[in-house]
Design a protein around this motif. Structure first.
Motif, PDB file in Angstrom:
ATOM      1  N   UNK A 102      66.289  28.208  32.563  1.00  0.00           N
ATOM      2  CA  UNK A 102      66.619  28.832  33.465  1.00  0.00           C
ATOM      3  C   UNK A 102      67.344  28.192  34.620  1.00  0.00           C
ATOM      4  N   UNK A 103      68.571  28.629  34.700  1.00  0.00           N
ATOM      5  CA  UNK A 103      69.029  28.073  35.756  1.00  0.00           C
ATOM      6  C   UNK A 103      69.908  29.202  36.542  1.00  0.00           C
ATOM      7  N   UNK A 104      71.353  27.897  37.331  1.00  0.00           N
ATOM      8  CA  UNK A 104      72.030  29.469  37.991  1.00  0.00           C
ATOM      9  C   UNK A 104      71.325  29.847  39.453  1.00  0.00           C
ATOM     10  N   UNK A 105      70.258  28.987  40.083  1.00  0.00           N
ATOM     11  CA  UNK A 105      69.684  28.788  41.547  1.00  0.00           C
ATOM     12  C   UNK A 105      70.419  28.048  42.364  1.00  0.00           C
ATOM     13  N   UNK A 106      70.124  28.528  43.226  1.00  0.00           N
ATOM     14  CA  UNK A 106      70.850  27.827  44.057  1.00  0.00           C
ATOM     15  C   UNK A 106      70.686  28.647  46.295  1.00  0.00           C
ATOM     16  N   UNK A 107      72.197  28.208  46.591  1.00  0.00           N
ATOM     17  CA  UNK A 107      71.595  28.395  48.816  1.00  0.00           C
ATOM     18  C   UNK A 107      72.534  29.362  47.866  1.00  0.00           C
ATOM     19  N   UNK A 108      72.988  30.837  49.082  1.00  0.00           N
ATOM     20  CA  UNK A 108      74.004  32.078  49.222  1.00  0.00           C
ATOM     21  C   UNK A 108      73.445  32.541  50.268  1.00  0.00           C
ATOM     22  N   UNK A 109      74.633  33.190  50.414  1.00  0.00           N
ATOM     23  CA  UNK A 109      74.803  33.726  52.112  1.00  0.00           C
ATOM     24  C   UNK A 109      74.617  35.436  51.665  1.00  0.00           C
ATOM     25  N   UNK A 110      73.758  36.054  52.210  1.00  0.00           N
ATOM     26  CA  UNK A 110      73.445  37.121  52.319  1.00  0.00           C
ATOM     27  C   UNK A 110      74.557  37.872  52.164  1.00  0.00           C
ATOM     28  N   UNK A 111      74.380  39.061  51.275  1.00  0.00           N
ATOM     29  CA  UNK A 111      76.210  39.615  50.633  1.00  0.00           C
ATOM     30  C   UNK A 111      75.682  39.075  49.539  1.00  0.00           C
ATOM     31  N   UNK A 112      76.051  37.805  49.283  1.00  0.00           N
ATOM     32  CA  UNK A 112      75.985  36.797  47.816  1.00  0.00           C
ATOM     33  C   UNK A 112      76.313  37.745  46.471  1.00  0.00           C
ATOM     34  N   UNK A 113      76.152  36.695  45.940  1.00  0.00           N
ATOM     35  CA  UNK A 113      75.436  36.494  44.588  1.00  0.00           C
ATOM     36  C   UNK A 113      75.748  35.327  43.616  1.00  0.00           C
ATOM     37  N   UNK A 114      74.493  35.558  42.647  1.00  0.00           N
ATOM     38  CA  UNK A 114      74.200  34.470  41.704  1.00  0.00           C
ATOM     39  C   UNK A 114      73.760  34.786  40.542  1.00  0.00           C
ATOM     40  N   UNK A 115      74.353  34.848  39.268  1.00  0.00           N
ATOM     41  CA  UNK A 115      73.850  34.935  37.821  1.00  0.00           C
ATOM     42  C   UNK A 115      72.779  33.872  37.600  1.00  0.00           C
ATOM     43  N   UNK A 116      71.967  34.027  36.399  1.00  0.00           N
ATOM     44  CA  UNK A 116      70.900  33.728  36.538  1.00  0.00           C
ATOM     45  C   UNK A 116      70.646  33.543  35.204  1.00  0.00           C
ATOM     46  N   UNK A 117      70.419  32.216  34.603  1.00  0.00           N
ATOM     47  CA  UNK A 117      70.709  32.445  33.538  1.00  0.00           C
ATOM     48  C   UNK A 117      69.026  31.870  32.243  1.00  0.00           C
ATOM     49  N   UNK A 118      68.705  32.889  30.920  1.00  0.00           N
ATOM     50  CA  UNK A 118      67.704  31.962  30.967  1.00  0.00           C
ATOM     51  C   UNK A 118      68.033  32.040  29.372  1.00  0.00           C
TER      52      UNK A 118
END
Length: 126
Positions: free
Chosen positions: A6-22
């Motif tokens: 897995x990759x793509x995690x991190x710190x983000x503010x509420x309302x934001x977006x992230x994309x995780x990869x497996x």
């Protein structure tokens, strides 16, 4: 054997977006059920989303906000997370099983998956 990273995690503010990869190796993901689980701080691991053949499944807390997809040539599964909330803070894990060994009813069960990644951390700040 299936190896998952897995990759793509991190710190983000509420309302934001992230994309995780497996990223998978050892077996074609097109023959697998691949799901995302998460473990919030101090809580049990819970089902987030899964994909089997062309069908997708979601846990109630993420419906309408998260999208699971896969890229068969890249042997990769993604989790697009939008409208993130502090409650989404967790370690996120990718898991895989033979597609024939899982059903819509068993997809959310941890015991259905023999293969797991190491996880990636997601933190959503308020």
């Amino acid at each position: 054997q299936v190896q998952l990273v897995e990759s793509g995690g991190g710190l983000v503010q509420a309302g934001g977006s992230l994309r995780l990869t497996c990223a998978a190796s050892g077996r074609a993901i097109s023959t697998c059920t691949v799901s995302w689980f998460r473990r919030p701080p101090g809580k049990e691991r819970e089902f987030v989303a899964g994909i089997k053949w062309g069908n997708t499944f979601y846990g109630d807390p993420v419906k309408g906000r998260f999208t699971i997809s896969r890229d068969n040539p890249k042997n990769t599964v993604y989790l697009q997370m939008n409208s993130l909330e502090p409650e989404d803070t967790a370690d996120y894990f990718c898991a895989a099983s033979s597609a024939g060994a899982t059903t819509a009813q068993s997809m959310g069960a941890i015991s259905s998956y023999p293969y797991w990644g190491q996880g990636t951390q997601v933190t959503v700040s308020s």
